[in-house]
Structures are given as structure tokens and as C-alpha cells.
Enzyme design. Sequence first.
Site, PDB file in Angstrom:
ATOM      1  N   SER A 414      31.612 -12.350 -28.182  1.00 34.96           N
ATOM      2  CA  SER A 414      31.204 -10.958 -28.399  1.00 34.96           C
ATOM      3  C   SER A 414      31.152 -10.631 -29.873  1.00 34.96           C
ATOM      4  O   SER A 414      30.440  -9.730 -30.279  1.00 34.96           O
ATOM      5  CB  SER A 414      32.240 -10.000 -27.803  1.00 34.96           C
ATOM      6  OG  SER A 414      32.322 -10.138 -26.449  1.00 34.96           O
ATOM      7  N   HIS A 435      25.069 -13.712 -24.339  1.00 32.21           N
ATOM      8  CA  HIS A 435      26.170 -12.747 -24.269  1.00 32.21           C
ATOM      9  C   HIS A 435      26.071 -11.881 -23.010  1.00 32.21           C
ATOM     10  O   HIS A 435      25.249 -10.965 -22.934  1.00 32.21           O
ATOM     11  CB  HIS A 435      26.156 -11.871 -25.535  1.00 32.21           C
ATOM     12  CG  HIS A 435      27.291 -10.912 -25.598  1.00 32.21           C
ATOM     13  ND1 HIS A 435      27.151  -9.589 -25.927  1.00 32.21           N
ATOM     14  CD2 HIS A 435      28.624 -11.085 -25.354  1.00 32.21           C
ATOM     15  CE1 HIS A 435      28.329  -8.994 -25.891  1.00 32.21           C
ATOM     16  NE2 HIS A 435      29.234  -9.881 -25.545  1.00 32.21           N
ATOM     17  N   GLU A 447      22.445 -10.347 -23.627  1.00 38.79           N
ATOM     18  CA  GLU A 447      21.847 -10.485 -24.958  1.00 38.79           C
ATOM     19  C   GLU A 447      21.686 -11.973 -25.278  1.00 38.79           C
ATOM     20  O   GLU A 447      22.636 -12.746 -25.119  1.00 38.79           O
ATOM     21  CB  GLU A 447      22.742  -9.813 -26.006  1.00 38.79           C
ATOM     22  CG  GLU A 447      22.773  -8.291 -25.858  1.00 38.79           C
ATOM     23  CD  GLU A 447      23.766  -7.600 -26.790  1.00 38.79           C
ATOM     24  OE1 GLU A 447      23.458  -6.521 -27.296  1.00 38.79           O
ATOM     25  OE2 GLU A 447      24.872  -8.150 -27.008  1.00 38.79           O
ATOM     26  N   ASN A 485      27.505  -3.736 -28.162  1.00 38.11           N
ATOM     27  CA  ASN A 485      28.865  -3.426 -28.614  1.00 38.11           C
ATOM     28  C   ASN A 485      28.844  -2.636 -29.916  1.00 38.11           C
ATOM     29  O   ASN A 485      29.703  -1.788 -30.156  1.00 38.11           O
ATOM     30  CB  ASN A 485      29.689  -4.707 -28.781  1.00 38.11           C
ATOM     31  CG  ASN A 485      30.064  -5.283 -27.426  1.00 38.11           C
ATOM     32  OD1 ASN A 485      29.909  -4.628 -26.408  1.00 38.11           O
ATOM     33  ND2 ASN A 485      30.530  -6.518 -27.401  1.00 38.11           N
TER      34      ASN A 485
END
Length: 641
Positions: A414, A435, A447, A485
Site C-alpha cells: 500500500s 494493489h 490499482e 489511499n
Amino acid sequence: MTTEKTYKNWTVQKDARNIAWLTIDCPDRSMNALASDVMEELSDIVGTLELSPPAAMIVRSGKRNGFIAGADVKEFQSIDNVDAGRKLIERGWHLFNRIEKLSFPTLALIHGACLGGGLELALACRYRIAVDSPKPVIGLPEVKLGIFPAWGGLMRLPRLIGPQTALNMMLTGRTLDGRRARSAGVVDLLVAPRVAEKSAVDLVTSGKPARKAKGLAGMLNHAPLKSLVASQARKSVKQKDPYGHYPATLTMLDIWEKHEGDPLADPQALTRLLQSDVTRNLIRVFHLQERLKAFGKKQNARPVRHVHVIGAGVMGGGIAAWCALQGIKTTLQDTDAQRIAGAFKNAVSVYARKDRYTAQAARDRLIPDLAGDGIATADLVIEAISENPQAKQSLYQQIEPKMKEGAILATNTSSLSITELRTVLAHPERFVGIHFFNPVSRMPLVEVVHADGIADDTLDTATAFVGSIGKLPLPVQDTPGFLVNAVLAPYMLEAMRCIDEGMDPEVIDTAMLEFGMPMGPITLADTVGLDIAMAAGKQLSDGQQPPRCLQDKITQGKLGTKTGEGFYVWKDRKRDQRSKKPVPQGLAQRLIKPLIDQTEKQLANHIVEDADLADAGVIFGTGFAPFTGGPIHYRLKKGGA
Ligand code: NAD
């Protein structure tokens, strides 16, 4: 079989038994859709058959990938007055009523997708057979576009299977696979592909009466029980959408209850929905989703038949379970056998939502692999071990020499840089970020992290793999937090600053539920884990001090749902986030501002290619209120936040 007439989109053939076979194959589309020219041709065909009736009629698709995906979404985007709305309804309503009234038996032979107008056509036929192909999806998902089934589906589906199941399907837009469609009674038979045509002929000439809801399910379609069903359905709609963000559901219920599902009784209702911002935005989201799906169809991608996942924790376990469910052989490795056992237990609970054949097949494809034997034969190895760069790099050095020629190594990190992680590899060009989000089984976005030096076919294969497991791939650049994120962190931190200022967590969460988020930011922080929120915040907040309340909770060991307490006390991981206290005016706008600012920043820094992809990523990665059209679209339209 003799060909009677060939249209642009349809072919009409007759066989020796005088059965008319209507085959739809729209030449300019990868999937059939009921655009106006397709409907006009069908009307012409039905007219000919009305004048000179065959022994029976079978409707099928000439496309390998499915029956009919629905109406042409582009066409109903241009509806701007009641007359145009009425015409759109009439186009399908009258034609499908004519099909229902044909003097000879009719049957829809369905394979793959049979959605919206496609299912409404099938429902107008006397019989339906679904071919047991890998991905049959059957349903009336119009509500996801902010409208309701207006070509007879709202009238016929409740009559066929009973209003409770039918309304549940239509109000949620839920689709069924072939087995579930069979057990719900949406289709008469589910058959193997090799016997599909024979079964269709047998059933359409069988003389069997058309299926309809019997017993209690049938009685619920009529007064006095009908109004009871409608009021229960209204209650459940209001529970799921307490702020009324999706008006199509209540309109749908009214049309069913008061007008037997006939939208022509109130054509303004559909027109109002079609002209609303909600529908326009939901159609926009549909197109964004199609765009992400298209990324997953890379021509030069190599097939991924075997995935090896290393790390059987929250993410690795979830990724492995999902890959196996999607038909891929999956080996799962961890240094700790207990973690593998735990991952299998979680996988079984995900599979329990499926029918027992699908669940059994998925279990068979998921293979525990403590020794890591799968590394040598996997096409793709996904690393999902703890977020520690040294541990990850030392693992890469051990496994790279064992991987088969041309196989790809991916990390689910991440927060770590792909460019830095790959420095220990002999083949950095075959290393990529894939991801996933937590929980893997529910989050649609993945992602795919791009960086200079990654081979094109590595990126293509990774992107196509994501598409092949039914997820939406979003290309993002290698930067802290990627897209999703990075935009979530400042939003959650702002929410916690409100707690520092003395606000109740419930009030903050309620503000964002009212705005249309699926979960409030404080509940989200508790779910993600406050230690992880702190680490992400430090990395992504440009050196700002973390909120005091976050530090305090971590010091007290209250890390969120995983420890049973964070900002909230968690019992059975469930709680009502809504507050009875009033929400201060402007709070939602205050909270959403940092999220939108950050989305714009990521766009300006080319982390995603354009504004539409930024909106798509934030909607599918965070659940950002889809009816707003996405953060950037929302700011442009409202000029606010
Ligand atoms: P976790 O702690 O739940 O699981 C990590 C697992 O890796 C453990 O089972 C551990 O035993 C195993 N492991 C550690 N070293 C190993 C090794 N050398 N060989 C084999 N197994 C090893 O962690 P997680 O939350 O699943 O996160 C895994 C990765 O996914 C991290 O890179 C994290 O940043 C990323 N990620 C996490 C989330 C999330 O919400 N948790 C979301 C997206 C991405």
C-alpha cells in the site's frame, strides 16, 4: 434450416418443423443491445410472424459472450421531455406485449449476460432456458442507472416468481447466475451447451403451460396482500437509503403497486428520473465502469492460469480466495501454517454465499502451499507479506530464481515504492504493483501500479489479469498512496480533527452518510485500523501533526475493530453509525474538501491519466457517493466544497 430474411441486427431462419429461429447479432457492438434500430427490426419480424404464424419461435444470440446486455444506455441519456420519455417506454412496452400475445409458443434461449431490456424480452416469451455457461448473469439492474424496468419487467417478473423475490432483485439491481435463476424460477431450465438447441425445441413444442408464481408467492401479487408487500419493501428501501439518495426505488414501488408495473400510466415518473442529476450521474458512473473494464481486455496480455500468493494474512488470504473463486488455480504460501488455515476458513465463508457446486470448485482450486512449490509453475506470483521493505526484498531474492521463465512478480504493497522495492531483482521489468483493497471480495477496484522500466507486456498481463478476475483495473503511477489511499488519508484526518475539537464521532459519521458515503470516516478509520491510519497519515499528510485523539487511542491500544475498540466499541463488528444529534451545517462540505483537493492534486501530478479516471478510482475504491458522479465532477457541478 433456411434463412427467411437477414436484417442488420437479426437473422430469421425456419427449420424443418416450421420453428422460426430469431438470432440477434448487433454488428457494431461486442455485446447485443436493444437500440432503436434493433427494436424496429424486431417489430418488423414480429409483424411478419403475426401474419404468417410459424409453429413456434425461439430467440437467441449469435454472440459468444451473451444474450442481450440491455437497452442502449446512450439513447436514453438524451431524453429531455415527457413525450420523448413516453416514446422510449412505448418502444419496448408495446412490442413485448405483442410478443407475449403471439398465438404460437415462444422461447428465449439465453447464454451469458441477459440484462435489463434483454431479460424483459425473455420474460415476454412463454419459456426461458439458460445455458449453463461460465458467467450467465440474469437480472433487471435498471435501478443502478437511477431508473426502473419500463418494458414490462416490472409487471412480468413479480407475476412469474412472486413479488418478494422479484422486487428484491429489481430494487437492488442484483443479478443471478444460471443456477440461482433456475431455482428462483426466472428460467424454466438450465441446460448444458451441447443440448441447448434440442432442449429449446423440446420445451417450445411441449405444450406446457407458461410458468407463474403459485401459492403464497402468487397471492402476494393481489389485494389485500399486495399493499402489505409494497409497504414492507418501502420500509426496507428507507432503511437502506434513509436519506433518499436513490429516488428510483420508491417510484418503482409506486408503479408496481398502483399501476401493475405499467409505466405508461405515469410516463412523467420515468421522465422525471431520466432528467434528474442522480440518473445522469449514475449513467456517467456506468460509462466510467465500462472504461475501467475495457482496460482489462488487453490484446497482448499473457494468460494467467496459475497464481501463487505469498502471505496468507488479511490481504493475501482474500486475494487467493477470490482468484480461486474466479476459476484460477491458486497456491497460497505463508511461513505460518496457522495463517494459511485461517485464510481457508475465511475463504469458505466467502464461498458460502455461492451455490454448492461453485463453492466446491473454488475450494478445489485453492491449494495450501507451506513449502512454496507453486512458485515454480505460477504465471503470476503476488506478494502480500507484512509491510516491511527489507522482508519483501529478501523474499524477492529467494523466489526470483525459482520463478518460471517470463512469469510476473507483483506486490500488493500500500505504501512502499515499486521503484525502490525492485532494485534487488534481476528482472525488474517483470515486477509490478497490483494493489487490492480490503475486503477483497467486496471492493471492485484494483490499482495497477505503473513505473518507468516495467515491460509493456508485464503491465498488460497484470491489467488483464485484474479484469479476468472480475475486478476493475485502474492504472496509477508509483507514488505514496497511489490514488485511493492518498485521497482517503486527509479526509480521515480532517474527521479526527473534528473529534479533537469536541465533536461526537457519530455526528461526524452521520454528516458523511447524509452526503452519500457508504460508511462514515470514523467508522472507516476503526475498520482500517488506527495504527494503519496513523502510518498512512504520517506518510501522506506533508508532515502535519497527527490528530491528538488518534495518538491517544493508539497509546491505549484501542486500534479499532480488530481490538474490539477504537473510536467506537465494537460488538460483533456491527453498529449503527447514525447520530440522533443534529449535524452542524457545512460539516460534510468541510470533511469532503480535503478529499476533493487531494484528488485534484493527484490528477495534476498525473498519478491517473485524466479527471474521469480519478473520479472512477475514488468512486470504486472508496464508495464515494456514486450519484454525485465522483469528486471532481461534483465540484465542477456544484462549484462548492
Ligand atoms: P497481515 O499482517 O495480515 O499478513 C501478512 C502475512 O504475511 C502474515 O500471515 C505473515 O505470516 C506472512 N509473512 C510474513 N513474512 C513472510 C514471508 N517471508 N514469507 C511468507 N509469509 C510471510 O498483512 P496484510 O494486512 O494482509 O498486508 C499485506 C500486504 O498488503 C502489505 O504490503 C500491506 O501494505 C498490503 N495491503 C494491506 C491492506 C489492508 O487493509 N490490510 C490493504 C491493501 C494492501
